[in-house]
Design a protein around this motif. Structure first.
Motif, PDB file in Angstrom:
ATOM      1  N   ILE A 168       0.836  -1.200   0.000  1.00  0.00           N
ATOM      2  CA  ILE A 168       0.000   0.000   0.000  1.00  0.00           C
ATOM      3  C   ILE A 168       0.873   1.254   0.000  1.00  0.00           C
ATOM      4  O   ILE A 168       0.650   2.186  -0.782  1.00  0.00           O
ATOM      5  N   VAL A 169       1.872   1.276   0.867  1.00  0.00           N
ATOM      6  CA  VAL A 169       2.744   2.443   0.958  1.00  0.00           C
ATOM      7  C   VAL A 169       3.532   2.650  -0.337  1.00  0.00           C
ATOM      8  O   VAL A 169       3.665   3.778  -0.814  1.00  0.00           O
ATOM      9  N   VAL A 170       4.005   1.567  -0.937  1.00  0.00           N
ATOM     10  CA  VAL A 170       4.722   1.681  -2.210  1.00  0.00           C
ATOM     11  C   VAL A 170       3.814   2.298  -3.275  1.00  0.00           C
ATOM     12  O   VAL A 170       4.225   3.191  -4.022  1.00  0.00           O
ATOM     13  N   PHE A 215       1.235   4.264  -2.763  1.00  0.00           N
ATOM     14  CA  PHE A 215       1.028   5.665  -2.408  1.00  0.00           C
ATOM     15  C   PHE A 215       2.239   6.515  -2.789  1.00  0.00           C
ATOM     16  O   PHE A 215       2.093   7.662  -3.221  1.00  0.00           O
ATOM     17  N   ILE A 216       3.437   5.973  -2.633  1.00  0.00           N
ATOM     18  CA  ILE A 216       4.641   6.690  -3.041  1.00  0.00           C
ATOM     19  C   ILE A 216       4.666   6.841  -4.558  1.00  0.00           C
ATOM     20  O   ILE A 216       4.975   7.914  -5.081  1.00  0.00           O
ATOM     21  N   GLU A 217       4.302   5.779  -5.274  1.00  0.00           N
ATOM     22  CA  GLU A 217       4.298   5.826  -6.742  1.00  0.00           C
ATOM     23  C   GLU A 217       3.347   6.883  -7.287  1.00  0.00           C
ATOM     24  O   GLU A 217       3.654   7.530  -8.288  1.00  0.00           O
ATOM     25  N   VAL A 218       2.202   7.052  -6.649  1.00  0.00           N
ATOM     26  CA  VAL A 218       1.228   8.033  -7.140  1.00  0.00           C
ATOM     27  C   VAL A 218       1.402   9.409  -6.494  1.00  0.00           C
ATOM     28  O   VAL A 218       0.653  10.334  -6.803  1.00  0.00           O
ATOM     29  N   GLY A 219       2.372   9.553  -5.613  1.00  0.00           N
ATOM     30  CA  GLY A 219       2.680  10.850  -5.029  1.00  0.00           C
ATOM     31  C   GLY A 219       1.887  11.237  -3.803  1.00  0.00           C
ATOM     32  O   GLY A 219       1.939  12.377  -3.365  1.00  0.00           O
ATOM     33  N   ARG A 220       1.141  10.296  -3.213  1.00  0.00           N
ATOM     34  CA  ARG A 220       0.350  10.610  -2.018  1.00  0.00           C
ATOM     35  C   ARG A 220       1.220  10.621  -0.760  1.00  0.00           C
ATOM     36  O   ARG A 220       0.884  11.261   0.231  1.00  0.00           O
ATOM     37  N   ILE A 221       2.316   9.862  -0.788  1.00  0.00           N
ATOM     38  CA  ILE A 221       3.284   9.803   0.306  1.00  0.00           C
ATOM     39  C   ILE A 221       4.656  10.011  -0.310  1.00  0.00           C
ATOM     40  O   ILE A 221       4.932   9.490  -1.387  1.00  0.00           O
ATOM     41  N   SER A 222       5.509  10.747   0.380  1.00  0.00           N
ATOM     42  CA  SER A 222       6.875  10.912  -0.109  1.00  0.00           C
ATOM     43  C   SER A 222       7.804  10.046   0.744  1.00  0.00           C
ATOM     44  O   SER A 222       7.476   9.719   1.891  1.00  0.00           O
ATOM     45  N   PRO A 223       8.956   9.679   0.198  1.00  0.00           N
ATOM     46  CA  PRO A 223       9.903   8.913   1.004  1.00  0.00           C
ATOM     47  C   PRO A 223      10.308   9.641   2.287  1.00  0.00           C
ATOM     48  O   PRO A 223      10.626   9.009   3.290  1.00  0.00           O
ATOM     49  N   ALA A 224      10.239  10.959   2.267  1.00  0.00           N
ATOM     50  CA  ALA A 224      10.615  11.744   3.444  1.00  0.00           C
ATOM     51  C   ALA A 224       9.646  11.549   4.611  1.00  0.00           C
ATOM     52  O   ALA A 224      10.053  11.594   5.772  1.00  0.00           O
ATOM     53  N   PHE A 235       7.617   8.802   4.947  1.00  0.00           N
ATOM     54  CA  PHE A 235       7.268   7.378   4.954  1.00  0.00           C
ATOM     55  C   PHE A 235       7.013   6.860   6.367  1.00  0.00           C
ATOM     56  O   PHE A 235       6.020   6.190   6.619  1.00  0.00           O
ATOM     57  N   ALA A 236       7.910   7.161   7.283  1.00  0.00           N
ATOM     58  CA  ALA A 236       7.838   6.597   8.642  1.00  0.00           C
ATOM     59  C   ALA A 236       6.548   6.954   9.364  1.00  0.00           C
ATOM     60  O   ALA A 236       5.959   6.116  10.040  1.00  0.00           O
ATOM     61  N   HIS A 260       3.649   7.567   8.099  1.00  0.00           N
ATOM     62  CA  HIS A 260       2.485   6.937   7.480  1.00  0.00           C
ATOM     63  C   HIS A 260       2.512   5.415   7.580  1.00  0.00           C
ATOM     64  O   HIS A 260       1.466   4.791   7.722  1.00  0.00           O
ATOM     65  N   PHE A 261       3.695   4.815   7.516  1.00  0.00           N
ATOM     66  CA  PHE A 261       3.770   3.363   7.476  1.00  0.00           C
ATOM     67  C   PHE A 261       3.192   2.716   8.732  1.00  0.00           C
ATOM     68  O   PHE A 261       2.404   1.774   8.640  1.00  0.00           O
ATOM     69  N   SER A 262       3.572   3.208   9.888  1.00  0.00           N
ATOM     70  CA  SER A 262       3.090   2.579  11.125  1.00  0.00           C
ATOM     71  C   SER A 262       1.570   2.689  11.259  1.00  0.00           C
ATOM     72  O   SER A 262       0.917   1.758  11.731  1.00  0.00           O
ATOM     73  N   GLU A 263       1.014   3.797  10.807  1.00  0.00           N
ATOM     74  CA  GLU A 263      -0.437   3.972  10.865  1.00  0.00           C
ATOM     75  C   GLU A 263      -1.147   3.002   9.908  1.00  0.00           C
ATOM     76  O   GLU A 263      -2.140   2.367  10.271  1.00  0.00           O
ATOM     77  N   ILE A 264      -0.621   2.867   8.700  1.00  0.00           N
ATOM     78  CA  ILE A 264      -1.209   1.952   7.719  1.00  0.00           C
ATOM     79  C   ILE A 264      -1.061   0.509   8.194  1.00  0.00           C
ATOM     80  O   ILE A 264      -2.022  -0.272   8.135  1.00  0.00           O
ATOM     81  N   TYR A 265       0.109   0.158   8.696  1.00  0.00           N
ATOM     82  CA  TYR A 265       0.328  -1.199   9.207  1.00  0.00           C
ATOM     83  C   TYR A 265      -0.640  -1.506  10.349  1.00  0.00           C
ATOM     84  O   TYR A 265      -1.249  -2.576  10.397  1.00  0.00           O
ATOM     85  N   GLY A 266      -0.814  -0.575  11.251  1.00  0.00           N
ATOM     86  CA  GLY A 266      -1.739  -0.775  12.372  1.00  0.00           C
ATOM     87  C   GLY A 266      -3.167  -1.001  11.911  1.00  0.00           C
ATOM     88  O   GLY A 266      -3.877  -1.858  12.439  1.00  0.00           O
ATOM     89  N   GLU A 267      -3.597  -0.240  10.907  1.00  0.00           N
ATOM     90  CA  GLU A 267      -4.948  -0.409  10.364  1.00  0.00           C
ATOM     91  C   GLU A 267      -5.111  -1.767   9.694  1.00  0.00           C
ATOM     92  O   GLU A 267      -6.121  -2.445   9.888  1.00  0.00           O
ATOM     93  N   VAL A 268      -4.119  -2.151   8.893  1.00  0.00           N
ATOM     94  CA  VAL A 268      -4.190  -3.446   8.203  1.00  0.00           C
ATOM     95  C   VAL A 268      -4.197  -4.580   9.223  1.00  0.00           C
ATOM     96  O   VAL A 268      -5.036  -5.478   9.159  1.00  0.00           O
ATOM     97  N   LEU A 269      -3.285  -4.549  10.173  1.00  0.00           N
ATOM     98  CA  LEU A 269      -3.208  -5.607  11.180  1.00  0.00           C
ATOM     99  C   LEU A 269      -4.483  -5.665  12.010  1.00  0.00           C
ATOM    100  O   LEU A 269      -5.015  -6.749  12.270  1.00  0.00           O
TER     101      LEU A 269
END
Length: 65
Positions: free
Chosen positions: A15-17, A19-28, A30-31, A33-42
């Motif tokens: 999901i994060v990859v 979002f980065i590809e479409v420009g919704r999240i930047s690598p800067a 990433f940290a 957003h990732f934990s929030e997305i992981y928590g929701e998925v889990l």
């Protein structure tokens, strides 16, 4: 780490990859957003697709397909 956690980690990564590809999240940022997305998925897969009430807003959960 059990199988469910590994699967949730893989899904969150994909999901994060995307979002980065479409420009919704930047690598800067990433940290943050990732934990929030992981928590929701889990949380979703752990509860069999049913989201529980959000303690911050008091909103009730609904079936996630």
């Amino acid at each position: 780490m059990d199988s469910l956690e590994k699967q949730a980690l893989q899904v969150a990564k994909e999901i994060v990859v995307k979002f980065i590809e479409v420009g919704r999240i930047s690598p800067a940022n990433f940290a943050e957003h990732f934990s929030e997305i992981y928590g929701e998925v889990l949380g979703t897969v752990s509860n069999g697709g049913v989201r529980t009430a959000d303690p911050a807003t008091g909103a009730t959960g609904k079936k996630v397909v």
